[in-house]
Motif scaffolding. Structure first.
Motif, PDB file in Angstrom:
ATOM      1  N   SER A  65      48.285   5.338  24.371  1.00  0.00           N
ATOM      2  CA  SER A  65      49.671   5.013  24.715  1.00  0.00           C
ATOM      3  C   SER A  65      50.173   6.096  25.651  1.00  0.00           C
ATOM      4  O   SER A  65      49.826   7.268  25.506  1.00  0.00           O
ATOM      5  N   GLN A  67      53.739   7.471  27.501  1.00  0.00           N
ATOM      6  CA  GLN A  67      55.192   7.424  27.683  1.00  0.00           C
ATOM      7  C   GLN A  67      55.528   8.137  28.985  1.00  0.00           C
ATOM      8  O   GLN A  67      55.215   9.323  29.152  1.00  0.00           O
ATOM      9  N   ILE A 225      55.934  -5.676  22.638  1.00  0.00           N
ATOM     10  CA  ILE A 225      54.620  -5.141  22.976  1.00  0.00           C
ATOM     11  C   ILE A 225      53.730  -6.306  23.404  1.00  0.00           C
ATOM     12  O   ILE A 225      53.947  -7.449  23.002  1.00  0.00           O
ATOM     13  N   MET A 439      56.960   1.925  27.481  1.00  0.00           N
ATOM     14  CA  MET A 439      55.726   2.516  26.967  1.00  0.00           C
ATOM     15  C   MET A 439      54.564   1.739  27.577  1.00  0.00           C
ATOM     16  O   MET A 439      54.595   0.510  27.641  1.00  0.00           O
ATOM     17  N   TYR A 440      53.549   2.474  28.033  1.00  0.00           N
ATOM     18  CA  TYR A 440      52.389   1.848  28.644  1.00  0.00           C
ATOM     19  C   TYR A 440      51.166   2.067  27.756  1.00  0.00           C
ATOM     20  O   TYR A 440      51.086   3.044  27.004  1.00  0.00           O
ATOM     21  N   TYR A 441      50.209   1.151  27.872  1.00  0.00           N
ATOM     22  CA  TYR A 441      48.974   1.239  27.094  1.00  0.00           C
ATOM     23  C   TYR A 441      47.788   0.948  28.011  1.00  0.00           C
ATOM     24  O   TYR A 441      47.888   0.144  28.941  1.00  0.00           O
ATOM     25  N   TYR A 491      45.841   5.683  20.629  1.00  0.00           N
ATOM     26  CA  TYR A 491      46.678   4.663  20.003  1.00  0.00           C
ATOM     27  C   TYR A 491      45.806   3.675  19.242  1.00  0.00           C
ATOM     28  O   TYR A 491      44.896   3.070  19.810  1.00  0.00           O
TER      29      TYR A 491
END
Length: 652
Positions: A65, A67, A225, A439-441, A491
């Motif tokens: 994850s 931020q 999400i 938030m990126y994943y 994550y």
């Protein structure tokens, strides 16, 4: 020359002749090392269990994850300076319009200005100015400031991750504890309990130490999400697709219980009770719906007006001099309904003044009330958020299960389309969310690429940042300049969690091992030193019969080795017994929690706190042997160099 078997016989003789001293030494050292064997056994069980549960949920995938490092409204001097011209212009326009409409305007009492100015002391110079992060102008300016930061957009992150081996990227809202501190519409949501709206509820209510139930959607946060990250947690027969207008949600355990009318199990509930409850929830809570009331800021303001009038009238029911407001509002007749006018007895002059005020307000803010009911449908269950300050064994051990989806409520990003009430309740689609809430994943093919990606791009781990103190606004410049404008962490990945556990144990444990080694060596050194000192005449006799210094050292090193074997056996047994007790006491609770956290298909899957990790065991055994060798070496170096004739004369 003395043979090893002879040295062993002499060493065994010494074990039998000084039993009290031997028992004290072995007991003391065993207690010292039993703690290490206990930790090693528990860690072995934890790591083995994480590997087992890691085949479900997100545990088998290599995700991070990220931020984006963004500016915040607090302590933001650049934002404050940028807002001063906007503040001056807005105040001037408000004063001009107020004068035109015949209204009084006091900028000191205006809560909607982008800057808050207040007196912070008795002197005229003690005037403080801060950003009012509830202001739409301040929020827009902050978004503008963050949009100018290079490299932090989702497109930038996608490009970076793909260039370093990512196989997929995903997007979501910030899963930091609690609801967003700011909303672009100033609105909020409340849970409708039994279909009724609690007018006294505070949309920005704070959470208790341990928030539970359906109402937690307003306290621990409702997040968006990517659908793909949610699918492993979807219950059988459910889907991430919106059905009958109901938004799919993955809800906390206690919320699912409340949805089907069940009270939480008592703290004394057995593991079988918890497993049975999980089975029941999966069957009956799946597909259950709950209702939320969304109101924008204008709707909330009208509702608060009606509530204050109602309270005022009730407080003055026996006051003959009290006059009921000429424009009287009534509370909504139905849940999440509009606030209506009950009676209007205003004079023409009052109506004109109110109309002028309405014109003034509408010029600078959105005064159109919007409200409505949003229905959510439970499609998955995750453990409740644990924000308590408890340091109990259960709380500490439960923390190892926090590496799955996260804490709060989750809905798929696909459920929110532009223009729907649900999207208003979420404060916009994922792409329209401010960068402060993004938030990126990224998903990688293996753990090595995850570790390399974090090492290369995580702001706080990059040496180029110089180890800045954690301040979001200072981090923007520092991290951006270093080319690492993200806070990145593993994550939902068990392999990453196991790696973190091992690394953390080594970082903290190496100092513990050094201390234990020192203490154990001193304890055994005292024992061996006394034995060697008491055996000077005996040693002198051996020396006179032709024994060399090496032969004498061989006897005592063999003695130290035998003592260390006794310590290994006793400490390992004590460590196993302690770990077995802990496993018996807590593994059932952790198993029930892990089944929910990973959405395990087998509800009887076991999370053990008892396991065997050869590496840890070998290290501890080696530590015991090293301490025995060190404890024998120093006193032997001093005593084997003594003159045997003098020792025989002194002892005679």
């Amino acid at each position: 020359m003395m043979y090893p078997l002879d040295a062993l016989k002499l060493a065994r003789t010494k074990l039998r002749t000084r039993r009290v001293r031997l028992v004290v030494t072995v007991t003391t050292m065993s207690l010292l090392f039993a703690g290490l064997f206990f930790i090693a056994t528990v860690l072995g069980g934890v790591i083995s269990s994480l590997k087992s549960f890691g085949t479900e949920g997100l545990g088998s995938r290599y995700l991070v994850s990220a931020q984006p490092v963004v500016a915040q409204p607090y302590n933001n001097n650049d934002l404050l300076e940028a807002l001063k011209p906007a503040q001056a212009d807005l105040v001037a326009r408000k004063k001009a319009l107020a004068k035109k409409l015949g209204l009084e305007y006091d900028e000191k009492s205006d809560q909607n200005l982008p800057l808050s100015v207040y007196q912070n002391g008795p002197n005229s110079g003690d005037v403080q100015t801060s950003v009012n992060f509830m202001s739409a102008i301040a929020t827009a300016k902050l978004q503008e400031q963050n949009a100018a930061i290079k490299g932090i957009s989702y497109a930038d992150f996608q490009k970076l991750a793909n260039s370093e081996g990512a196989i997929h990227t995903y997007q979501g809202t910030n899963t930091t504890m609690g609801a967003p501190t700011t909303r672009t519409d100033g609105g909020g949501i409340n849970f409708l309990e039994n279909g009724k709206e609690n007018f006294k509820a505070n949309n920005n209510q704070s959470f208790s130490d341990q928030p539970t139930g359906l109402a937690t959607i307003t306290t621990v946060g409702w997040h968006q999400i990517s659908d793909d990250l949610l699918r492993p947690f979807i219950l059988d027969g459910q889907t991430t697709v919106v059905k009958d207008g109901a938004v799919p949600v993955i809800a906390p355990y206690s919320a699912a219980e409340q949805a089907i009318g069940l009270k939480s199990l008592p703290a004394t509930a057995t593991t079988d009770d918890k497993i049975a409850r999980t089975v029941q929830l999966r069957k009956t809570a799946a597909g259950k719906t709950a209702q939320l009331c969304y109101r924008n800021s204008a709707s909330q303001a009208l509702l608060q007006k009606a509530l204050s009038q109602t309270d005022e009238i009730a407080a003055n029911k026996n006051n003959k001099d009290y006059t009921t407001p000429h424009l009287l509002y009534s509370l909504p007749a139905e849940a999440c309904g509009p606030t209506t006018i009950q009676s209007d007895k205003r004079t023409a002059e009052e109506k004109k003044a109110d109309d002028n005020q309405a014109t003034f307000d509408a010029t600078f803010t959105n005064t159109t009330p919007t409200q409505g009911i949003v229905t959510v449908r439970i499609v998955g269950i995750i453990p409740d958020s644990n924000f308590g300050a408890s340091l109990s064994a259960t709380s500490v051990l439960s923390g190892i299960l926090s590496t799955t989806l996260g804490q709060g409520w989750f809905s798929p990003t696909s459920a929110f389309q532009t223009g729907t009430l649900a999207t208003l309740a979420q404060d916009g689609t994922i792409d329209s969310q401010p960068l402060t809430q993004q938030m990126y994943y990224a998903e990688f093919p293996n753990l090595a690429t995850v570790k390399q990606f974090i090492k290369s791009n995580n702001c706080s781990s990059n040496p180029a940042t110089g180890g800045f103190s954690f301040d979001a606004n200072s981090a923007v410049k520092t991290c951006t300049a270093a080319g690492t404008p993200y806070f990145i962490a593993p994550y939902g990945n068990n392999a990453g969690a196991i790696e973190d556990i091992r690394h953390g144990i080594w970082v903290a444990g190496r100092y513990v091992l050094l201390v234990v080694l020192l203490i154990a060596s001193l304890i055994m050194m005292g024992t061996l030193g006394k034995i060697i000192s008491d055996s000077r005449r005996e040693t002198a006799v051996f020396r006179s019969l032709g024994a060399t210094q090496l032969d004498i050292r061989q006897i005592y090193f063999t003695y130290a080795f035998l003592v260390s074997l006794l310590v290994i056996a006793a400490s390992y047994l004590l460590g196993l017994l302690a770990a077995s007790w802990l496993d018996h006491k807590y593994s059932g609770q952790l198993s029930a929690s892990a089944v929910v956290a990973y959405n395990a298909k087998d509800v009887h899957k076991h999370f053990s706190l008892f396991g065997f990790d050869p590496l840890y065991i070998v290290v501890i055994i080696g530590l015991i042997l090293v301490s025995a060798f060190l404890s024998a070496m120093i006193p032997l170096m001093a005593n084997t160099r003594r003159n045997p004739i003098r020792d025989m004369r002194d002892e005679s």
